[in-house]
Design an enzyme around this catalytic site. Structure first.
Site, PDB file in Angstrom:
ATOM      1  N   ILE A 271      82.548 -15.592  40.469  1.00 47.05           N
ATOM      2  CA  ILE A 271      82.473 -16.921  39.850  1.00 47.05           C
ATOM      3  C   ILE A 271      81.121 -17.116  39.169  1.00 47.05           C
ATOM      4  O   ILE A 271      81.039 -17.584  38.030  1.00 47.05           O
ATOM      5  CB  ILE A 271      82.700 -18.017  40.901  1.00 47.05           C
ATOM      6  CG1 ILE A 271      84.082 -17.873  41.539  1.00 47.05           C
ATOM      7  CG2 ILE A 271      82.544 -19.402  40.282  1.00 47.05           C
ATOM      8  CD1 ILE A 271      84.294 -18.740  42.775  1.00 47.05           C
TER       9      ILE A 271
ATOM     10  N   ASP B 268      75.282  -6.784  56.099  1.00 46.49           N
ATOM     11  CA  ASP B 268      75.042  -7.963  55.273  1.00 46.49           C
ATOM     12  C   ASP B 268      74.004  -8.900  55.867  1.00 46.49           C
ATOM     13  O   ASP B 268      73.535  -9.810  55.191  1.00 46.49           O
ATOM     14  CB  ASP B 268      76.352  -8.728  55.068  1.00 46.49           C
ATOM     15  CG  ASP B 268      76.943  -8.493  53.689  1.00 46.49           C
ATOM     16  OD1 ASP B 268      76.186  -8.139  52.775  1.00 46.49           O
ATOM     17  OD2 ASP B 268      78.165  -8.668  53.536  1.00 46.49           O
TER      18      ASP B 268
ATOM     19  N   GLY C 271      81.658 -16.164  44.976  1.00 53.27           N
ATOM     20  CA  GLY C 271      82.897 -15.414  44.861  1.00 53.27           C
ATOM     21  C   GLY C 271      83.926 -16.091  45.740  1.00 53.27           C
ATOM     22  O   GLY C 271      83.801 -17.275  46.060  1.00 53.27           O
TER      23      GLY C 271
END
Length: 409
Positions: free
Chosen positions: A327, A148, A208
């Protein structure tokens, strides 16, 4: 090779998400997915194959992750031919400055990932346990790691520095940025779905349960809200985001909290959950009329809007904002409240387009274009796993192993 499969593993602090892909000439294609909530009293494999869904009880416990993954392979084999798997890709939160791209997992790279564990204590150990469990279940299976942090390696040196003595920078205490696989996917999607802004100055909001924002220019990361750890930036479901370091000193001193207690507070009891005292789930808070729920959502959108402005300052301009993740993709109210706080910048949303989670939700008159683009971290992991596999000398051996499995069946 079009008859082969790839798996992806995304280990959260208490969940495991699995992607199942078919390898085609065009690359990996989604076939199905699975998830396990390791915190549940009764463990269940939630499996999806196309439009079909299955809730499959599991007998193994999280303490024996190797046994659990072995059972998951067994149960999943009733729906997918797992003898056709040639590789498994893992999402690893922290690659530090060690990894600049995906790698094959072997004793050396696993040891390097373990050394970075102290930089991501919530996620890294769980990912390593999962790698070991897959190794135990399928010793001959090729595994790779996707990180990431690597997307953010393009950030300028000055952005990555913290205002502490310079010696600590050399020891690895610097801003890294996270959610890079998500940003990488969204940047690529922008090129095909909104090429007019793809090379411009764009802020991507990955919202999220874990949440961050990233400022990109010409498709490269220039700054991000998360820094040294996944605690930084905007408030999240259970993590605080930006926090005055004096609070930590106070908790350690007059507060008489231990380091372990503070870690638990910051990772598990803060954020929207701590603010509201109700839930860390935005959906629950939106449906709740309590003042505490309203206040948590208000602070959430204040911080998001503020971070968009900060990142625009780094970028020296702003052409577009993209909302993504759970979201960002599915909560029109959150997007609308963020935009309301940015009216002074010329933001103008189309209420109807926003309500339907359309691709472009800003009006023609909006000075900043606003988009909603679903992310797909699992696809990025699958593509990187396949690329690493095909670049290794082991690819012929992997195919032979797969063919041998099918012959034995």
């Amino acid at each position: 090779m079009d008859e082969t499969l790839l798996l992806t593993f995304n280990a959260g602090s208490s969940t495991v998400k699995i992607g199942i892909f078919q390898v085609t000439e065009q690359g990996p294609v989604h076939l199905g997915k699975a998830a396990i909530d390791l915190a549940a009293v009764a463990l269940t494999l939630v499996l999806r194959k196309g439009l079909e869904g299955f809730n499959i009880p599991l007998s193994q416990r999280p303490a024996d992750l190797a046994g659990l993954i072995d059972e998951v392979f067994e149960k999943t084999s009733a729906h997918f031919d797992l003898d056709r798997i040639i590789g498994a890709g893992h999402r690893i939160v922290h690659g530090g400055d060690v990894f600049t791209g995906p790698v094959a997992l072997n004793d050396e790279t696993i040891a390097q990932i373990e050394m970075l564990g102290q930089l991501a204590p919530l996620h890294q150990p769980q990912a390593l346990r999962l790698i070991a469990a897959v190794r135990d279940a399928r010793p001959d299976l090729f595994q790779s790691a996707s990180f990431d942090t690597t997307f953010h390696a393009s950030q300028p040196d000055v952005v990555r520095r913290l205002a502490i003595p310079r010696v600590y920078y050399e020891r690895g205490i610097k801003r890294y940025g996270f959610h890079g696989l998500s940003y990488q996917y969204v940047v690529r999607s922008l090129r095909s779905q909104a090429p007019e802004v793809a090379d411009g100055k764009v802020v991507i909001a990955h919202l999220g349960s874990g949440a961050s924002l990233c400022g990109v220019h010409n498709g490269a990361s220039r700054d991000s809200s998360m820094g040294f750890s996944t605690l930084d930036g905007i408030p999240m479901a259970t993590r605080p985001g930006w926090l005055d370091p004096g609070v930590i000193l106070h908790l350690l001193g007059p507060g008489e909290k231990s380091l372990r207690e503070i870690e638990d507070i910051l990772y598990n009891k803060s954020g929207l959950l701590g603010l509201s005292g109700i839930s860390g789930d935005v959906r629950v808070l939106i449906e709740n009329d309590a003042e505490e729920a309203r206040q948590a959502l208000e602070l959430f959108t204040i911080r998001i809007a503020g971070e968009i402005c900060r990142l625009a300052s780094t970028l020296e301009g702003l052409d577009a904002v993209v909302f993504t993740a759970g979201i960002g993709e599915h909560q029109p109210l959150i997007r609308a409240r963020v935009a309301e706080r940015l009216l002074w910048l010329g933001f103008a949303l189309d209420p109807e387009e926003n309500a339907t989670n359309a691709l472009k939700i800003s009006t023609a008159a909006s000075r900043v274009a606003v988009y909603v683009i679903p992310t797909d971290e699992e696809l990025m992991i699958a593509e990187e796993c396949l690329a690493v596999l095909l670049s290794t000398e082991n690819v012929k051996e992997m195919i032979e192993i797969t063919e041998d499995r099918q012959t034995r069946v």
